[in-house]
Design a protein around this motif. Structure first.
Motif, PDB file in Angstrom:
ATOM      1  N   TRP A 142     -53.092 -36.357  79.108  1.00  0.00           N
ATOM      2  CA  TRP A 142     -52.644 -36.171  77.729  1.00  0.00           C
ATOM      3  C   TRP A 142     -51.164 -36.505  77.580  1.00  0.00           C
ATOM      4  CZ3 TRP A 142     -49.063 -32.424  76.313  1.00  0.00           C
ATOM      5  CH2 TRP A 142     -48.801 -31.423  77.238  1.00  0.00           C
ATOM      6  N   ARG A 173     -55.439 -38.664  71.116  1.00  0.00           N
ATOM      7  CA  ARG A 173     -55.809 -38.254  72.465  1.00  0.00           C
ATOM      8  C   ARG A 173     -54.786 -37.272  73.027  1.00  0.00           C
ATOM      9  NH1 ARG A 173     -59.002 -37.011  76.188  1.00  0.00           N
ATOM     10  NH2 ARG A 173     -58.746 -37.934  78.236  1.00  0.00           N
ATOM     11  N   ALA A 174     -53.529 -37.477  72.717  1.00  0.00           N
ATOM     12  CA  ALA A 174     -52.472 -36.596  73.229  1.00  0.00           C
ATOM     13  C   ALA A 174     -52.568 -35.204  72.626  1.00  0.00           C
ATOM     14  CB  ALA A 174     -51.108 -37.193  72.937  1.00  0.00           C
ATOM     15  N   ARG A 176     -55.260 -33.477  72.124  1.00  0.00           N
ATOM     16  CA  ARG A 176     -56.366 -32.689  72.679  1.00  0.00           C
ATOM     17  C   ARG A 176     -55.911 -31.719  73.717  1.00  0.00           C
ATOM     18  NH1 ARG A 176     -61.185 -36.947  73.542  1.00  0.00           N
ATOM     19  NH2 ARG A 176     -61.124 -37.803  71.485  1.00  0.00           N
TER      20      ARG A 176
END
Length: 176
Positions: A142, A173-174, A176
């Protein structure tokens, strides 16, 4: 942070402010392109230094309950200044000349230095991370996705909104 482990953050901020004055004066008085670039490079050191300390210093200056509000004010202020500063400086430069804009910037930075000198309390360094801890972050997906998203975003890469590898995808995505 690991290089300034035991240094009071107040002293570091004051040093960056003095470098900001020097940077603007170098550009304003630059006799050639090399000196102008050195002054602008020094500005990059100042900006990078301030950004690296902004969150940590904010956490030290305000009570815990006010941290989200304080951080939003810091980052909103920087965003607004970024949007407004360039067009205003360009307009002022048209009126009084580009060198005078940098003299004005040096003057404003000097006022900022005096204000910080008078207003900032001692900000002792807190126990922090070393280089080993920082490199361990690069093994987290992440973190890598967030870094990739920022690189793509600030680098000006424009891909589809939802494709893997797009800046938006890496940012999502980061989170999450």
């Amino acid at each position: 942070a690991p290089l300034t482990r035991g240094v009071d953050r107040r002293h570091i901020l004051l040093a960056f402010s003095l470098l900001l004055v020097l940077s603007n004066l170098l550009v304003a008085l630059a006799p050639n392109y090399g000196v102008l670039l050195a002054g602008r490079g020094l500005l990059g050191v100042c900006v990078g230094g301030f950004w690296s300390l902004a969150s940590a210093v904010t956490l030290q200056l305000v009570p815990t309950k006010d941290v989200p509000r304080a951080l939003s004010i810091v980052y909103a202020g920087v965003s607004v200044a970024t949007i407004i500063a360039l067009p205003v400086a360009s307009w002022i430069g048209h009126l009084i000349g580009w060198r005078n804009v940098f003299f004005l910037g040096a003057l404003m930075a000097a006022f900022g230095f005096v204000w910080q000198y008078r207003a900032l309390p001692s900000l002792p360094a807190r126990a922090g991370s070393g280089f080993r801890d920082m490199s361990a972050l690069l093994r987290r997906t992440w973190i890598l996705a967030g870094i990739g998203g920022n690189i793509l975003s600030f680098g000006g890469v424009r891909w589809s909104w939802d494709g893997p590898g797009s800046a938006a995808w890496c940012r999502l995505r980061a989170m999450r």
